[in-house]
Design an enzyme around this catalytic site. Structure first.
Site, PDB file in Angstrom:
ATOM      1  N   ARG A  65       0.856  -1.189   0.000  1.00  0.00           N
ATOM      2  CA  ARG A  65       0.000   0.000   0.000  1.00  0.00           C
ATOM      3  C   ARG A  65       0.883   1.226   0.000  1.00  0.00           C
ATOM      4  O   ARG A  65       1.735   1.379   0.895  1.00  0.00           O
ATOM      5  CB  ARG A  65      -0.873  -0.007   1.257  1.00  0.00           C
ATOM      6  CG  ARG A  65      -1.938   1.059   1.238  1.00  0.00           C
ATOM      7  CD  ARG A  65      -2.561   1.257   2.597  1.00  0.00           C
ATOM      8  NE  ARG A  65      -1.761   2.138   3.435  1.00  0.00           N
ATOM      9  CZ  ARG A  65      -2.207   2.725   4.544  1.00  0.00           C
ATOM     10  NH1 ARG A  65      -3.437   2.495   4.959  1.00  0.00           N
ATOM     11  NH2 ARG A  65      -1.426   3.501   5.258  1.00  0.00           N
ATOM     12  N   TYR A  70      -2.646  11.690   6.024  1.00  0.00           N
ATOM     13  CA  TYR A  70      -2.920  10.358   6.560  1.00  0.00           C
ATOM     14  C   TYR A  70      -1.912   9.330   6.000  1.00  0.00           C
ATOM     15  O   TYR A  70      -1.658   9.298   4.801  1.00  0.00           O
ATOM     16  CB  TYR A  70      -4.348   9.892   6.184  1.00  0.00           C
ATOM     17  CG  TYR A  70      -4.434   8.405   6.363  1.00  0.00           C
ATOM     18  CD1 TYR A  70      -4.520   7.870   7.635  1.00  0.00           C
ATOM     19  CD2 TYR A  70      -4.300   7.545   5.280  1.00  0.00           C
ATOM     20  CE1 TYR A  70      -4.490   6.515   7.828  1.00  0.00           C
ATOM     21  CE2 TYR A  70      -4.274   6.187   5.465  1.00  0.00           C
ATOM     22  CZ  TYR A  70      -4.364   5.674   6.740  1.00  0.00           C
ATOM     23  OH  TYR A  70      -4.302   4.330   6.935  1.00  0.00           O
ATOM     24  N   ASP A 104      -4.945   3.980  -0.118  1.00  0.00           N
ATOM     25  CA  ASP A 104      -6.032   4.228   0.838  1.00  0.00           C
ATOM     26  C   ASP A 104      -6.396   5.714   0.817  1.00  0.00           C
ATOM     27  O   ASP A 104      -5.562   6.557   1.150  1.00  0.00           O
ATOM     28  CB  ASP A 104      -5.543   3.817   2.240  1.00  0.00           C
ATOM     29  CG  ASP A 104      -6.655   3.733   3.260  1.00  0.00           C
ATOM     30  OD1 ASP A 104      -7.728   4.316   3.020  1.00  0.00           O
ATOM     31  OD2 ASP A 104      -6.458   3.076   4.309  1.00  0.00           O
ATOM     32  N   HIS A 163      -8.814   6.929   2.634  1.00  0.00           N
ATOM     33  CA  HIS A 163      -9.199   7.187   4.025  1.00  0.00           C
ATOM     34  C   HIS A 163     -10.416   8.100   4.177  1.00  0.00           C
ATOM     35  O   HIS A 163     -10.401   9.082   4.932  1.00  0.00           O
ATOM     36  CB  HIS A 163      -7.999   7.739   4.812  1.00  0.00           C
ATOM     37  CG  HIS A 163      -7.886   7.115   6.170  1.00  0.00           C
ATOM     38  ND1 HIS A 163      -8.183   7.786   7.320  1.00  0.00           N
ATOM     39  CD2 HIS A 163      -7.534   5.870   6.541  1.00  0.00           C
ATOM     40  CE1 HIS A 163      -8.013   6.990   8.356  1.00  0.00           C
ATOM     41  NE2 HIS A 163      -7.624   5.806   7.912  1.00  0.00           N
ATOM     42  N   GLU A 222      -8.896   2.089  -1.553  1.00  0.00           N
ATOM     43  CA  GLU A 222      -9.594   1.831  -0.284  1.00  0.00           C
ATOM     44  C   GLU A 222     -10.320   3.058   0.248  1.00  0.00           C
ATOM     45  O   GLU A 222      -9.799   4.180   0.166  1.00  0.00           O
ATOM     46  CB  GLU A 222      -8.538   1.369   0.729  1.00  0.00           C
ATOM     47  CG  GLU A 222      -9.080   1.073   2.106  1.00  0.00           C
ATOM     48  CD  GLU A 222      -8.009   0.465   3.001  1.00  0.00           C
ATOM     49  OE1 GLU A 222      -7.042  -0.095   2.475  1.00  0.00           O
ATOM     50  OE2 GLU A 222      -8.162   0.566   4.225  1.00  0.00           O
ATOM     51  N   GLU A 267     -13.264  -1.022   7.074  1.00  0.00           N
ATOM     52  CA  GLU A 267     -12.506  -1.212   8.319  1.00  0.00           C
ATOM     53  C   GLU A 267     -13.232  -0.619   9.523  1.00  0.00           C
ATOM     54  O   GLU A 267     -12.976  -1.033  10.645  1.00  0.00           O
ATOM     55  CB  GLU A 267     -11.097  -0.636   8.192  1.00  0.00           C
ATOM     56  CG  GLU A 267     -11.064   0.875   8.036  1.00  0.00           C
ATOM     57  CD  GLU A 267      -9.660   1.420   7.782  1.00  0.00           C
ATOM     58  OE1 GLU A 267      -8.916   0.780   7.017  1.00  0.00           O
ATOM     59  OE2 GLU A 267      -9.327   2.461   8.357  1.00  0.00           O
ATOM     60  N   ARG A 304     -13.213  -5.137   4.266  1.00  0.00           N
ATOM     61  CA  ARG A 304     -12.022  -4.790   5.053  1.00  0.00           C
ATOM     62  C   ARG A 304     -12.198  -4.941   6.565  1.00  0.00           C
ATOM     63  O   ARG A 304     -11.366  -4.432   7.336  1.00  0.00           O
ATOM     64  CB  ARG A 304     -11.645  -3.341   4.729  1.00  0.00           C
ATOM     65  CG  ARG A 304     -11.151  -3.140   3.347  1.00  0.00           C
ATOM     66  CD  ARG A 304      -9.702  -3.554   3.238  1.00  0.00           C
ATOM     67  NE  ARG A 304      -8.874  -2.663   4.010  1.00  0.00           N
ATOM     68  CZ  ARG A 304      -7.902  -3.053   4.838  1.00  0.00           C
ATOM     69  NH1 ARG A 304      -7.634  -4.330   4.997  1.00  0.00           N
ATOM     70  NH2 ARG A 304      -7.183  -2.181   5.506  1.00  0.00           N
ATOM     71  N   ASP A 343      -3.045  -1.212  15.296  1.00  0.00           N
ATOM     72  CA  ASP A 343      -4.034  -1.241  16.376  1.00  0.00           C
ATOM     73  C   ASP A 343      -4.872  -2.519  16.397  1.00  0.00           C
ATOM     74  O   ASP A 343      -5.691  -2.701  17.301  1.00  0.00           O
ATOM     75  CB  ASP A 343      -4.927   0.012  16.363  1.00  0.00           C
ATOM     76  CG  ASP A 343      -5.394   0.443  14.990  1.00  0.00           C
ATOM     77  OD1 ASP A 343      -4.551   0.869  14.176  1.00  0.00           O
ATOM     78  OD2 ASP A 343      -6.601   0.360  14.729  1.00  0.00           O
ATOM     79  N   GLU A 385      -3.845  -7.518   5.507  1.00  0.00           N
ATOM     80  CA  GLU A 385      -2.987  -6.363   5.785  1.00  0.00           C
ATOM     81  C   GLU A 385      -2.042  -6.708   6.933  1.00  0.00           C
ATOM     82  O   GLU A 385      -2.451  -7.285   7.941  1.00  0.00           O
ATOM     83  CB  GLU A 385      -3.847  -5.152   6.181  1.00  0.00           C
ATOM     84  CG  GLU A 385      -3.017  -3.907   6.461  1.00  0.00           C
ATOM     85  CD  GLU A 385      -3.875  -2.705   6.840  1.00  0.00           C
ATOM     86  OE1 GLU A 385      -5.030  -2.900   7.256  1.00  0.00           O
ATOM     87  OE2 GLU A 385      -3.381  -1.570   6.714  1.00  0.00           O
ATOM     88  N   TRP A 404     -11.454  12.291   8.903  1.00  0.00           N
ATOM     89  CA  TRP A 404     -10.026  12.015   8.980  1.00  0.00           C
ATOM     90  C   TRP A 404      -9.716  10.734   8.238  1.00  0.00           C
ATOM     91  O   TRP A 404     -10.431   9.773   8.369  1.00  0.00           O
ATOM     92  CB  TRP A 404      -9.562  11.872  10.434  1.00  0.00           C
ATOM     93  CG  TRP A 404      -8.104  11.537  10.474  1.00  0.00           C
ATOM     94  CD1 TRP A 404      -7.060  12.368  10.202  1.00  0.00           C
ATOM     95  CD2 TRP A 404      -7.528  10.249  10.759  1.00  0.00           C
ATOM     96  NE1 TRP A 404      -5.873  11.678  10.304  1.00  0.00           N
ATOM     97  CE2 TRP A 404      -6.125  10.388  10.640  1.00  0.00           C
ATOM     98  CE3 TRP A 404      -8.062   9.001  11.102  1.00  0.00           C
ATOM     99  CZ2 TRP A 404      -5.243   9.308  10.840  1.00  0.00           C
ATOM    100  CZ3 TRP A 404      -7.206   7.952  11.306  1.00  0.00           C
ATOM    101  CH2 TRP A 404      -5.797   8.099  11.181  1.00  0.00           C
TER     102      TRP A 404
HETATM  103  C1  GCO Z   1      -5.572   0.850   7.337  1.00  0.00           C
HETATM  104  C2  GCO Z   1      -6.243   1.889   8.163  1.00  0.00           C
HETATM  105  C3  GCO Z   1      -5.514   2.313   9.415  1.00  0.00           C
HETATM  106  C4  GCO Z   1      -6.455   3.165  10.268  1.00  0.00           C
HETATM  107  C5  GCO Z   1      -6.218   2.905  11.713  1.00  0.00           C
HETATM  108  C6  GCO Z   1      -7.193   3.646  12.580  1.00  0.00           C
HETATM  109  O1  GCO Z   1      -6.006   0.694   6.212  1.00  0.00           O
HETATM  110  O2  GCO Z   1      -4.687   0.192   7.862  1.00  0.00           O
HETATM  111  O3  GCO Z   1      -6.758   2.913   7.391  1.00  0.00           O
HETATM  112  O4  GCO Z   1      -4.295   2.924   9.158  1.00  0.00           O
HETATM  113  O5  GCO Z   1      -6.296   4.510  10.017  1.00  0.00           O
HETATM  114  O6  GCO Z   1      -6.313   1.555  11.940  1.00  0.00           O
HETATM  115  O7  GCO Z   1      -7.235   3.103  13.846  1.00  0.00           O
HETATM  116 MG    MG Z   2      -7.605   1.839   5.670  1.00  0.00          MG
END
Ligand code: GCO
Ligand code: MG
Length: 403
Positions: A148, A160, A211, A213, A237, A263, A284, A317, A340, A403
């Protein structure tokens, strides 16, 4: 009957915050689940401690599906990321216990492996395009065949997925979120240039992902998708916030770029229209945020009917526990596409010991009974919780945007 005798929450911060759930049974079997919700960790910890743990005591640990139904349908106020993350943690811990009780890795209990290893993608980012290209080379040297790519945007100070130096971590420590300035038009001018450079540099075979976002309107998303078609992305994404799923129809009318979304979604119902109208190509959701193995398996089964594939969220996370759970599910799920793998802070290795492994662009859950991830509670206690938040983004006029 092996009954649940304890359900304890472990909050720790080895480089970033993680919340883990430990379920213990009358036979002395211990199962672990991941309850980490980035920037809202203590809400899930409280949900588990105050409202779920007392209900688990005395229940039959073997009845995973009944416990899922009890916690989901049995709670009048259901759905939402906090609830679904809490249920996900219970579910994964119970699968861990079932695997350990049977002496089998969880993927065997899900029907056995349908593939030998799981294709993974990682992140490459650079503030300047030249730095992005170097980062892609570094990741390829580690064996990754899917990457990515994210780059800085001229005129912006923060973007981001990218840092000006050091490694990227979305959450910033502190008692309030950092605030960033965002400019969609500047991003739309630059992203196609950066991604075209990445493709030219990497050659045709590398799977390239990007991504957005959640930052675009539907028509902006359609334009970006069209502009990126020559780059031959594996996926684009989170083009829009996607709460309004109707708008994906408009985007699909304009571009054939494969779309990955979800996600921040936590139930099959949030994916229903996206899947059954084939508005996306990849689901996702994370095991930890979408109700655990039991629920993500159902989402994958619905997706399979519509030739949509599973590609679980795996940033820093998503703890090593949920990563392990995702790999068991991935190994046993025919329409799983890719996992991922952002990696975790080095200190997390002191707290989480995992049987899963990475080699040559692929992941494998390992063959330890259960999920194969143990939490060292003494090590966890050395890293107390530290408040941390995801950033807030504002447009140039000061108004808040996604965000
Ligand atoms: C990804 C995500 C992460 C998120 C994060 C938020 O595709 O891995 O966009 O980078 O921003 O997990 O908690
Ligand atoms: Mg993402």
């Amino acid at each position: 009957m092996d009954t649940i005798t304890a359900a304890d929450v472990v909050v720790t911060s080895p480089g970033r915050n993680y919340v883990s759930l430990k379920i213990t049974t009358s036979d002395g079997v211990v199962g672990w689940g991941d309850a980490t919700l980035n920037g809202r960790e203590l809400a899930v910890a409280s949900y588990l401690r105050d409202h779920v743990a007392p209900l688990l005591i005395g229940r039959d640990a073997a009845r995973i599906e009944d416990t899922w139904q009890y916690l989901y349908r049995g709670a009048y106020w259901r759905r939402g990321p906090v609830t679904m993350t809490a249920i996900g943690a219970v579910d994964v811990a119970l699968w861990d216990i079932k695997g350990k009780t049977c002496g089998q890795p969880v993927y065997q209990l899900l029907g056995g492996a349908v593939r030998d290893r799981i294709l993974s993608y990682t992140h490459a980012s650079g503030w300047e395009v030249s730095q992005l290209l170097d980062a892609i080379d570094e990741k390829r040297a580690l064996g990754f065949r899917a990457i990515r790519a994210q780059s800085g945007v001229p005129g912006l100070d923060t973007v981001y997925g990218v840092t000006k130096s050091g490694s990227y971590e979305p959450a910033g420590r502190g008692t309030a979120p950092d605030e960033e300035v965002w400019d969609t038009e500047a991003y739309l001018r630059h992203a196609p240039v950066a991604m075209a450079a990445a493709r030219e540099h990497a050659g045709p075979e590398l799977k390239l992902l990007h991504d957005a976002h959640h930052r675009l309107t539907p028509i902006q998303a359609a334009r970006l998708g069209k502009a990126l078609e020559p780059v031959d992305l594996y996926w684009l994404e989170d083009v829009t916030p996607a709460e309004n799923q109707e708008v994906l129809r408009r985007i699909r009318q304009h571009t054939t770029v494969p779309l990955a979304i979800g996600e921040v979604f936590s139930t099959i119902w949030e994916f229903q229209q996206l899947i059954t109208e084939q508005l996306i190509d990849f689901v996702r959701a994370a095991v930890s945020h979408a109700g655990g193995i039991s629920h993500l398996r159902r989402i994958a089964a619905l997706a399979e009917v519509w030739q949509v594939r599973l590609a679980p969220h795996g940033p820093s996370d998503v703890s090593p526990v949920a990563m392990g759970a995702a790999l068991h599910l991935g190994l046993a799920t025919p329409n799983h596409a890719i996992q991922e793998y952002m990696g975790h802070p080095e200190l997390a290795g002191e707290v989480f010991r995992h049987a899963w492994s990475y080699a040559d662009g692929h992941l494998h859950p390992g063959d330890a009974p259960g999920i194969g991830v143990e939490v060292d509670e003494a090590a966890a206690a050395r890293f107390p919780y530290q408040p941390a938040y995801l950033p807030v983004a504002r447009r140039r006029d000061g108004s808040v945007t996604d965000w």
